[in-house]
Design a protein around this motif. Structure first.
Motif, PDB file in Angstrom:
ATOM      1  N   THR A  20      -9.135   8.597   1.490  1.00  8.16           N
ATOM      2  CA  THR A  20      -8.516   7.583   2.353  1.00  8.16           C
ATOM      3  C   THR A  20      -9.212   6.260   2.133  1.00  8.16           C
ATOM      4  O   THR A  20     -10.444   6.166   2.248  1.00  8.16           O
ATOM      5  CB  THR A  20      -8.614   7.982   3.837  1.00  8.16           C
ATOM      6  N   TYR A  49       3.760  -2.594   2.329  1.00  9.42           N
ATOM      7  CA  TYR A  49       4.054  -2.471   3.749  1.00  9.42           C
ATOM      8  C   TYR A  49       4.246  -3.849   4.352  1.00  9.42           C
ATOM      9  O   TYR A  49       3.518  -4.790   4.032  1.00  9.42           O
ATOM     10  CB  TYR A  49       2.918  -1.755   4.490  1.00  9.42           C
ATOM     11  N   GLY A  52       4.697  -3.036   9.520  1.00 11.57           N
ATOM     12  CA  GLY A  52       4.555  -1.625   9.861  1.00 11.57           C
ATOM     13  C   GLY A  52       5.449  -0.658   9.105  1.00 11.57           C
ATOM     14  O   GLY A  52       5.340   0.561   9.281  1.00 11.57           O
ATOM     15  N   GLU A  53       6.320  -1.195   8.258  1.00 15.51           N
ATOM     16  CA  GLU A  53       7.252  -0.339   7.541  1.00 15.51           C
ATOM     17  C   GLU A  53       6.927  -0.317   6.045  1.00 15.51           C
ATOM     18  O   GLU A  53       6.500  -1.336   5.497  1.00 15.51           O
ATOM     19  CB  GLU A  53       8.693  -0.859   7.707  1.00 15.51           C
ATOM     20  N   GLU A  54       7.145   0.821   5.409  1.00 15.41           N
ATOM     21  CA  GLU A  54       7.039   0.878   3.960  1.00 15.41           C
ATOM     22  C   GLU A  54       8.288   0.224   3.377  1.00 15.41           C
ATOM     23  O   GLU A  54       9.409   0.674   3.603  1.00 15.41           O
ATOM     24  CB  GLU A  54       6.930   2.323   3.475  1.00 15.41           C
ATOM     25  N   ARG A  57       7.881   1.246  -2.996  1.00 14.72           N
ATOM     26  CA  ARG A  57       6.787   1.964  -3.619  1.00 14.72           C
ATOM     27  C   ARG A  57       6.985   1.978  -5.124  1.00 14.72           C
ATOM     28  O   ARG A  57       8.122   1.913  -5.611  1.00 14.72           O
ATOM     29  CB  ARG A  57       6.641   3.374  -3.050  1.00 14.72           C
ATOM     30  N   SER A  65       0.285   8.066  -0.491  1.00 12.72           N
ATOM     31  CA  SER A  65       1.013   7.613   0.692  1.00 12.72           C
ATOM     32  C   SER A  65       0.121   6.677   1.487  1.00 12.72           C
ATOM     33  O   SER A  65      -1.063   6.501   1.175  1.00 12.72           O
ATOM     34  CB  SER A  65       1.429   8.802   1.561  1.00 12.72           C
ATOM     35  N   GLY A  66       0.682   6.093   2.499  1.00 10.91           N
ATOM     36  CA  GLY A  66      -0.121   5.200   3.316  1.00 10.91           C
ATOM     37  C   GLY A  66       0.600   4.849   4.585  1.00 10.91           C
ATOM     38  O   GLY A  66       1.646   5.427   4.916  1.00 10.91           O
ATOM     39  N   ARG A  67       0.002   3.923   5.294  1.00 14.17           N
ATOM     40  CA  ARG A  67       0.666   3.417   6.491  1.00 14.17           C
ATOM     41  C   ARG A  67       0.082   2.070   6.849  1.00 14.17           C
ATOM     42  O   ARG A  67      -1.017   1.714   6.387  1.00 14.17           O
ATOM     43  CB  ARG A  67       0.514   4.390   7.647  1.00 14.17           C
ATOM     44  N   GLN A  68       0.812   1.364   7.697  1.00 19.62           N
ATOM     45  CA  GLN A  68       0.334   0.081   8.198  1.00 19.62           C
ATOM     46  C   GLN A  68       0.309   0.163   9.721  1.00 19.62           C
ATOM     47  O   GLN A  68       1.263   0.612  10.343  1.00 19.62           O
ATOM     48  CB  GLN A  68       1.233  -1.072   7.751  1.00 19.62           C
ATOM     49  N   PHE A  69      -0.778  -0.270  10.284  1.00 17.28           N
ATOM     50  CA  PHE A  69      -0.989  -0.184  11.716  1.00 17.28           C
ATOM     51  C   PHE A  69      -0.463  -1.427  12.426  1.00 17.28           C
ATOM     52  O   PHE A  69      -0.194  -2.441  11.783  1.00 17.28           O
ATOM     53  CB  PHE A  69      -2.477   0.025  11.995  1.00 17.28           C
ATOM     54  N   SER A  74      -4.166  -1.478   6.964  1.00 21.45           N
ATOM     55  CA  SER A  74      -3.450  -0.417   6.263  1.00 21.45           C
ATOM     56  C   SER A  74      -4.437   0.588   5.703  1.00 21.45           C
ATOM     57  O   SER A  74      -5.628   0.291   5.515  1.00 21.45           O
ATOM     58  CB  SER A  74      -2.634  -1.031   5.118  1.00 21.45           C
TER      59      SER A  74
END
Lengths: 114, 108
Positions: A20, A49, A52-54, A57, A65-69, A74
């Motif tokens: 991570t 991102y 908050g949305e992907e 890619r 994979s990942g995410r944005q807070f 991120s």
């Protein structure tokens, strides 16, 4: 003004484990991008991102994979690590204001898979 | 497919000589073009972008839509210009597509 910050600077993992990586964008920037810079392969786009949305890619398998807070930071997760995942992972951020979309990079996180 | 091509992996010039780093792109629509530079042990940083039409550290780049090129030029190279230079393009998808980079070495 603080730039894009990434952590950790270096990470060593064993094949099959998960990694991570974290990124904090420049204050006010809503978009975060992840790139992989592997030896001999140049800079390859991984993920984008925004709010908050992907949004897009690159040509990487789903184990990336990942995410944005909500605070726009991120994280990038790499599952089932393989030796060829060893690379410098760069995070970048941008704010699309007048004058175009300028992207600013962090110093990167070195991932070594053994 | 979107593509940015930098034909030279390595380029060496003498101090004071002109330098040109080539970049060609293949992109649908009207992309934004950028040059990024990475000095030894430093982060990748923006050098210039075609929208602003500015000159940074003596470097300029002209967008030639007919030839789909965005070559980076400097009339008199300095030793501190030695670095890795990346050309990049950004289209409607907003992420940057990078060329493979050119390592510039300015010899004393």
């Amino acid at each position: 003004e603080a730039g894009v910050t990434q952590s950790p600077t270096h990470l060593i993992k064993t094949r099959g484990q998960q990694a991570t990586l974290r990124c904090s964008p420049i204050s006010g920037h809503t978009s975060v991008y992840w790139y992989q810079q592997a030896l001999g392969l140049g800079l390859q786009f991984l993920l984008w991102y925004d709010e908050g949305e992907e949004r897009n890619r690159g040509n990487f398998p789903p184990r990336f994979s990942g995410r944005q807070f909500p605070n726009y930071s991120s994280e990038l997760n790499v599952n089932a690590l393989e030796l060829e995942d060893s690379a410098l992972y760069l995070c970048a951020s941008s704010f699309r204001g007048r004058g175009g979309n300028t992207i600013y990079f962090g110093e990167g996180s070195w991932l070594t898979v053994v | 497919a979107q593509r940015v091509t930098q034909p030279e992996k390595l380029l060496s010039v003498f101090k004071g000589a002109p330098v040109e780093l080539k970049c060609n792109y293949s992109y649908s629509g009207s992309p934004e073009l950028f040059w990024y530079v990475q000095y030894s042990r430093q982060r990748l940083q923006l050098l210039l972008r075609h929208i602003s039409r500015e000159s940074i550290k003596g470097f300029t780049a002209d967008l030639n839509k007919g030839e789909t090129s965005f070559h980076l030029k400097k009339p008199f190279a300095q030793e501190e210009d030695s670095a890795m230079y990346y050309c990049a393009a950004s289209g409607s998808a907003r992420q940057l597509t990078f060329g493979s980079g050119t390592q510039l070495t300015v010899l004393p």
